[in-house]
Design an enzyme around this catalytic site. Structure first.
Site, PDB file in Angstrom:
ATOM      1  CG  HIS A  20      -1.903   1.086   1.239  1.00 48.63           C
ATOM      2  ND1 HIS A  20      -2.333   1.666   2.396  1.00 48.63           N
ATOM      3  CD2 HIS A  20      -2.562   1.721   0.236  1.00 48.63           C
ATOM      4  CE1 HIS A  20      -3.216   2.607   2.117  1.00 48.63           C
ATOM      5  NE2 HIS A  20      -3.363   2.655   0.801  1.00 48.63           N
ATOM      6  CG  ASP A  28       8.632   9.788 -22.319  1.00 50.26           C
ATOM      7  OD1 ASP A  28       9.781   9.667 -21.826  1.00 50.26           O
ATOM      8  OD2 ASP A  28       8.034  10.874 -22.339  1.00 50.26           O
ATOM      9  CG  HIS A  97       8.913  16.833 -17.101  1.00 54.87           C
ATOM     10  ND1 HIS A  97       8.328  15.588 -17.151  1.00 54.87           N
ATOM     11  CD2 HIS A  97      10.116  16.698 -17.710  1.00 54.87           C
ATOM     12  CE1 HIS A  97       9.140  14.739 -17.749  1.00 54.87           C
ATOM     13  NE2 HIS A  97      10.230  15.383 -18.102  1.00 54.87           N
TER      14      HIS A  97
END
Length: 130
Positions: A20, A28, A97
């Site tokens: 958990h 990518d 990002h």
């Protein structure tokens, strides 16, 4: 032989050993994998296998409590963002990002696809089935 969609032994083992709150990254071909985080490299050629096929296959076996994507996915790759949103995953979070890449360092493993769409990356947080 396994009856489920997921045939990759390394990914099956990864999911079977997740607890958990553990996380796994599906990324990518260009996503850097942080030092110390195991990588399951599926990339064969540009676009093979693609991000969505790998994601959907992992989702067929992993109970997901939350997920994280980069904010940039929405603006740079809106078609992909729409596909991910259509999966109806719980508790979506968006990070820059750069913050996303930092968060990858906490993952139990990174699965590298052959995807070449910008920001085709997701972090899946393991839930429980009870």
């Amino acid at each position: 032989m396994k009856k489920t969609a997921l045939l990759n032994a390394a990914i099956s083992h990864l999911i079977a050993t997740m607890g958990h709150g553990d996380t796994v990254v599906i990324g990518d071909v260009g996503l850097p994998v942080p030092a110390g985080v195991p990588m399951i490299d599926l990339a064969v050629a540009r676009g093979v296998p693609d991000f969505m096929t790998v994601l959907q296959t992992v989702l067929s076996e992993l109970q997901v409590e939350f997920h994280i994507v980069a904010e940039e996915m929405q603006t740079v790759s809106p078609a992909l963002a729409t596909q991910v949103a259509a999966l109806g995953l719980a508790q979506p979070r968006r990070l820059s990002h750069e913050d996303f890449k930092r968060e990858c360092a906490r993952a139990k493993a990174c699965i590298r696809t052959g995807e070449c769409t910008p920001y085709a990356n997701i972090i899946l947080g393991s839930g429980v089935v009870f």
